[in-house]
Structure formats: C-alpha cells, structure tokens
Design a protein around this motif. Structure first.
Motif, PDB file in Angstrom:
ATOM      1  N   PRO A 126      45.955  -1.056  39.966  1.00  0.00           N
ATOM      2  CA  PRO A 126      44.873  -1.469  39.059  1.00  0.00           C
ATOM      3  C   PRO A 126      43.550  -0.786  39.377  1.00  0.00           C
ATOM      4  O   PRO A 126      43.250  -0.489  40.526  1.00  0.00           O
ATOM      5  N   GLY A 127      42.760  -0.542  38.334  1.00  0.00           N
ATOM      6  CA  GLY A 127      41.478   0.136  38.480  1.00  0.00           C
ATOM      7  C   GLY A 127      40.350  -0.832  38.788  1.00  0.00           C
ATOM      8  O   GLY A 127      40.398  -2.027  38.465  1.00  0.00           O
ATOM      9  N   HIS A 128      39.297  -0.284  39.396  1.00  0.00           N
ATOM     10  CA  HIS A 128      38.127  -1.085  39.740  1.00  0.00           C
ATOM     11  C   HIS A 128      37.483  -1.679  38.494  1.00  0.00           C
ATOM     12  O   HIS A 128      37.005  -2.822  38.515  1.00  0.00           O
ATOM     13  N   ALA A 129      37.481  -0.919  37.400  1.00  0.00           N
ATOM     14  CA  ALA A 129      36.876  -1.424  36.163  1.00  0.00           C
ATOM     15  C   ALA A 129      37.590  -2.674  35.667  1.00  0.00           C
ATOM     16  O   ALA A 129      36.954  -3.609  35.161  1.00  0.00           O
ATOM     17  N   LEU A 130      38.916  -2.710  35.808  1.00  0.00           N
ATOM     18  CA  LEU A 130      39.662  -3.900  35.394  1.00  0.00           C
ATOM     19  C   LEU A 130      39.220  -5.105  36.198  1.00  0.00           C
ATOM     20  O   LEU A 130      38.984  -6.192  35.644  1.00  0.00           O
ATOM     21  N   ALA A 131      39.075  -4.931  37.501  1.00  0.00           N
ATOM     22  CA  ALA A 131      38.637  -6.050  38.351  1.00  0.00           C
ATOM     23  C   ALA A 131      37.292  -6.595  37.891  1.00  0.00           C
ATOM     24  O   ALA A 131      37.112  -7.806  37.741  1.00  0.00           O
ATOM     25  N   LEU A 132      36.328  -5.687  37.666  1.00  0.00           N
ATOM     26  CA  LEU A 132      34.984  -6.130  37.314  1.00  0.00           C
ATOM     27  C   LEU A 132      34.923  -6.789  35.937  1.00  0.00           C
ATOM     28  O   LEU A 132      33.982  -7.528  35.647  1.00  0.00           O
ATOM     29  N   SER A 133      35.915  -6.525  35.104  1.00  0.00           N
ATOM     30  CA  SER A 133      35.923  -7.121  33.758  1.00  0.00           C
ATOM     31  C   SER A 133      36.545  -8.517  33.741  1.00  0.00           C
ATOM     32  O   SER A 133      36.513  -9.192  32.713  1.00  0.00           O
ATOM     33  N   LEU A 134      37.115  -8.939  34.861  1.00  0.00           N
ATOM     34  CA  LEU A 134      37.843 -10.203  34.913  1.00  0.00           C
ATOM     35  C   LEU A 134      36.962 -11.358  35.375  1.00  0.00           C
ATOM     36  O   LEU A 134      36.070 -11.186  36.207  1.00  0.00           O
ATOM     37  N   LYS A 135      37.247 -12.527  34.867  1.00  0.00           N
ATOM     38  CA  LYS A 135      36.691 -13.759  35.414  1.00  0.00           C
ATOM     39  C   LYS A 135      37.709 -14.335  36.405  1.00  0.00           C
ATOM     40  O   LYS A 135      38.892 -13.994  36.371  1.00  0.00           O
ATOM     41  N   LYS A 136      37.236 -15.194  37.271  1.00  0.00           N
ATOM     42  CA  LYS A 136      38.078 -15.671  38.375  1.00  0.00           C
ATOM     43  C   LYS A 136      39.338 -16.383  37.898  1.00  0.00           C
ATOM     44  O   LYS A 136      40.353 -16.392  38.608  1.00  0.00           O
ATOM     45  N   ASP A 137      39.304 -17.004  36.712  1.00  0.00           N
ATOM     46  CA  ASP A 137      40.476 -17.739  36.223  1.00  0.00           C
ATOM     47  C   ASP A 137      41.395 -16.863  35.379  1.00  0.00           C
ATOM     48  O   ASP A 137      42.333 -17.365  34.761  1.00  0.00           O
ATOM     49  N   GLU A 138      41.161 -15.548  35.372  1.00  0.00           N
ATOM     50  CA  GLU A 138      41.988 -14.649  34.571  1.00  0.00           C
ATOM     51  C   GLU A 138      42.964 -13.832  35.416  1.00  0.00           C
ATOM     52  O   GLU A 138      43.676 -12.979  34.896  1.00  0.00           O
ATOM     53  N   PHE A 139      42.990 -14.097  36.729  1.00  0.00           N
ATOM     54  CA  PHE A 139      43.858 -13.331  37.628  1.00  0.00           C
ATOM     55  C   PHE A 139      44.415 -14.261  38.697  1.00  0.00           C
ATOM     56  O   PHE A 139      43.756 -15.218  39.110  1.00  0.00           O
ATOM     57  N   GLU A 140      45.607 -13.950  39.143  1.00  0.00           N
ATOM     58  CA  GLU A 140      46.257 -14.727  40.210  1.00  0.00           C
ATOM     59  C   GLU A 140      46.968 -13.750  41.146  1.00  0.00           C
ATOM     60  O   GLU A 140      47.745 -12.907  40.694  1.00  0.00           O
ATOM     61  N   PRO A 141      46.710 -13.799  42.459  1.00  0.00           N
ATOM     62  CA  PRO A 141      45.821 -14.717  43.179  1.00  0.00           C
ATOM     63  C   PRO A 141      44.394 -14.166  43.319  1.00  0.00           C
ATOM     64  O   PRO A 141      44.144 -12.984  43.081  1.00  0.00           O
ATOM     65  N   VAL A 142      43.495 -15.054  43.748  1.00  0.00           N
ATOM     66  CA  VAL A 142      42.083 -14.725  43.954  1.00  0.00           C
ATOM     67  C   VAL A 142      41.720 -14.962  45.411  1.00  0.00           C
ATOM     68  O   VAL A 142      42.109 -15.977  45.998  1.00  0.00           O
ATOM     69  N   CYS A 143      40.975 -14.040  45.982  1.00  0.00           N
ATOM     70  CA  CYS A 143      40.391 -14.221  47.320  1.00  0.00           C
ATOM     71  C   CYS A 143      38.888 -14.345  47.145  1.00  0.00           C
ATOM     72  O   CYS A 143      38.205 -13.352  46.868  1.00  0.00           O
TER      73      CYS A 143
END
Length: 458
Positions: free
Chosen positions: A383-400
């Motif tokens: 996954p790209g860095h841009a994808l990470a920055l576009s996400l909210k915490k409840d849109e991905f699993e797992p979260v650190c």
C-alpha cells in the motif's frame, strides 16, 4: 526598505491618514495561521488535544491564528495532514468559490496547494478537482501537499493555461485563478518579494493575468463561477485586471457577495475605464485586519449550469482490468472496511484510483492521478503512503494508535522501528486517531514504511 516607486504609488492611492496606518503595519509582527483539515476527521477532537494557542480567523470556518512561539510545522499532527499552515488572508478567496461536493473544479495556478486543499475540504471527497501548476518544481510540491492532506479526488497536472483550455473547453463548474502577481501584499512576510519587485514586473504580471483569465473563461461552463485573486495592491493587477476582463468578456459579470468585517470594496478610480461594478471586488489591507494584502473578485458566466454530460476533449478515463490488480483486491478485502468508489488505473506497477467520471489523461502531464493506492508486486500488494493518509481510523483494520508525548510518533517519522503487539499484518499507524502512514507488524516489531524522502531528523 520598501521600493520608492511602490510607496509613491501607495501614497497616491490612499489618504494621508490611511497611508500612515498602512506604513505602520509594516513594523508590526506578521500574523501566522493554520487551517484545520476536515477530511481527517472531527475538528473538535483536535481542538481538545491542541498543543497550540489558537484564535479564529473570521472569514474561514477552519482557520486559526497561532502564537509566534508555537511550532505547528514541527509536530506529528502536521505530517498527518491534520492542518495546513496558511497565511490568513490567503484563506479568503476559496470560501467565495462556494465549492460543493460532486462538482468539477479547477485550481488553475495551484502551487503550493493551500487553496487546493481548502477547496478539497469543501468538496468532501466527491467530484473532480484538477490542480494545475505551470512550474514543474512547484507542481511537485503541490502534489506532496495534496497527498499529505489526504485528498483522494484531485488530479495534479503541469501545464500552461492555454494547453489546458484545449483539453477542457466548458468543462468546469468553478475555477479559482489565484494569479501569479507582483506580490506586494507579501512584502511584510517575504523579503524576497521586495527585492524582486519593479514597476516593469507589475506590467508583466498584468499581461500574464489577462492571458490566464482568458483561458479560464474558455474552460468555465455556462453559469459557472470564477474567483480571481492576487496578493498585491497594484491596481493594474487588481481592479484593472478585472475591468479589462469584463471588457473582453461581456458574458461575465461581477457578483455581489457578503463581505466579512475588515474587508473593503475595490475602487473604480483605480482602474482605467473603471465601472461602478468594481465596487463588488474585495480588498484586504494589512492595517485593517489580521492578515497580509490580498484582492479578490467573484465573477459569473451567463447561462445555466446544467449537469449534462461534459467530457473532456479525449472523453473519460478507462478503468484497468480487475485481473491486473487482483493483489490489491485481496488487500482491500482483508484490511479496508470501506470500498472506495472510483476508476482504478495502472501506470506500470503503480495503481491509482481516479475520481468517478474522471477525464481521460491523454495529453496531460500528470503528477498525481487521483489517489495513489500502492504498488503491485509479484503476488502481493504494497500500500502507498497516500492511501494511508486518506484513511480515517475506522476505515482500516488493524490500527496502531500512537499518542502525543510518548515519543513513538517521532520515532516513526524518523523511520525507526518500535515494539508492538498483535498478529503479523499491515497496520495503519495513527497519531491520536489521525492517520500518519503504514507499518508492518513482524513478530512484535513494527517495520517502518514511512517514505524515506519524508523522514524527519527531529
């Protein structure tokens, strides 16, 4: 140390009392501000956590002044795109654009990206935002800021306005022209602007603005809105540019808009052949509000802004075949809680997601084709860095999730690993719930995937 020709002209423009107040403002400290990014989540949450002393900017709902001793650019929240450091007066034009979700909008002179990201916030991720910058190096900075602020629906391109108008006649609902100018309004903020100023440069800028505005007129759909702005006091570039544009384009008119306290109307006597309509333009003066010098005008093209099909010259973008990005689909199924709508496109092994209805990219010098999802590698997806920055915490699993003050966020931004819990997997790294990047848990060690070119030496 202001140029003599500049002060002579300002003295002619202003009354004796106002001119003295104007000069006095140059001895006062510049006001610094930031704009919160609603694309990253609830602004109220940030204000509860905020480590800075903030005061509202009156003309931008997400704008705040901060104290000179604060250093918001040296905080993990900045790298997470929670806010954009932007001069307060520079925040003024975009609210008058009145951008809405689902529209097609062009920021024609977009670098470094403050106004583009402000428009993106109003669009709420829906619609097509084309951000153009003629200078290649500045366009690269623009693309970086679009990424940092988590904007998913922007296409960043590198063209002059005439090239762009050939591809997008009558395409956009709204256009912002924050025109290259002589920069007189930035004299207090930027000493380089003083040394580069000359009466000859004012004339060159005015000529360039005429050309840019003519191309913008071609690209605006009937009934569309155009906001023109500068950061200069020069009448030739302000009221003069607007009057010349109206003379060349009778299909346009100035709109009357509600003006926030502290801003003032433009003056017809400052433009050759100036009409009474110029009182609808707006000036921001450093001695009358907390900000630098700025000018703006809100123009509308006659006609009705229908929502009919309006392809670009080469039509619409064609999606990649699903079989060519199966590794991403598996990643999406495993980790993403929300499937994103858009047009998947491939550039070699790089997968991007264009916004729905995006134009074909043929003929365009593209620096960013919507959202960079990541890299397709043999039998896997990174996954790209841009994808990470576009996400909210409840849109991905797992979260650190990292917290301010513990030092782990700073370690991550330096590119270091750290101990963690959980099963081996990709993780969305967040700071107080705001997405910061990706990491990969490998047996209790969080491997760092923060881009090397962005790492800090804090």
């Amino acid at each position: 140390m202001l140029p003599e020709a500049f002060t002579d002209r300002m003295q002619e423009m202003l009354s004796a009392e106002e001119y003295q107040a104007f000069l006095k403002s140059y001895g006062e400290p510049k006001k610094q501000a930031l704009r919160l990014n609603p694309l990253k989540g609830d602004s109220g949450r940030f204000l509860e956590l905020c480590p800075f002393s903030l005061t509202r900017v009156p003309w931008e709902e997400n704008g705040y002044y901060f104290d000179s001793e604060d250093r918001p650019g040296k905080h993990p929240f900045h790298e997470a795109g929670v806010y954009y450091i932007q001069e307060a007066s520079a925040m003024a034009p975009v609210p008058f654009l009145a951008a809405k979700p689902g529209e097609r909008i062009l920021d024609l002179c977009a670098a470094p990206g403050g106004k583009s990201t402000q428009i993106a916030a109003a669009m709420q991720g829906e619609g097509i935002l084309v951000c153009n910058e003629y200078n290649r190096k500045r366009a690269e900075i623009l693309a970086e800021n679009i990424e940092r602020m988590g904007v998913a629906n922007a296409i960043v391109v590198n063209h002059d306005s005439a090239q762009l108008s050939e591809l997008f006649p009558g395409y956009f609902d709204r256009i912002l022209v924050d025109a290259p100018c002589s920069g007189e309004g930035m004299f207090r903020k930027n000493e380089e602007a003083v040394t580069e100023w000359s009466p000859e440069n004012v004339e060159l800028c005015a000529e360039r603005q005429d050309e840019i505005l003519d191309q913008a007129a071609i690209m605006l759909h009937d009934g569309g809105r155009l906001v023109y702005s500068t950061c200069t006091f020069a009448p030739a570039e302000d009221e003069g540019s607007v009057q010349r544009f109206l003379d060349r384009h009778p299909e346009f008119s100035l709109l009357s808009v509600k003006v926030p306290e502290g801003m003032e109307p433009g003056r017809k006597e400052w433009a050759e052949g100036g009409s009474d309509e110029l009182s609808k333009t707006i000036r921001l003066w450093p001695h009358k509000l907390m900000g630098e010098g700025h000018f703006l005008a809100v123009l509308q093209k006659e006609g009705y802004n229908e929502k009919e099909e309006r392809p670009s010259r080469y039509g619409y973008a064609t999606p990649a075949r699903e079989k060519d990005y199966e590794a991403y689909l598996a990643f999406q199924k495993e980790h993403l809680r929300r499937n994103r709508e858009g047009i998947p496109v491939l550039f070699g092994d790089q997968l991007y997601l264009l916004p729905k209805g995006a134009p074909a990219l043929k003929g365009l010098r593209v620096l960013r084709a919507g959202l960079h999802l990541g890299t397709l590698k043999k039998n896997r997806f990174e996954p790209g860095h841009a994808l990470a920055l576009s996400l909210k915490k409840d849109e991905f699993e797992p979260v650190c999730n990292l917290t301010v003050g513990e030092g782990f966020a700073e370690k991550y931004l330096r590119g270091e690993t750290f101990e963690t819990k959980g099963a081996p997997s990709w993780n969305l790294i967040t700071i107080e719930g705001y997405s910061l990047g990706f990491g990969k848990n490998a047996n209790g060690i969080m491997k760092n995937h923060y881009p090397k070119g962005l790492r800090k030496n804090w």
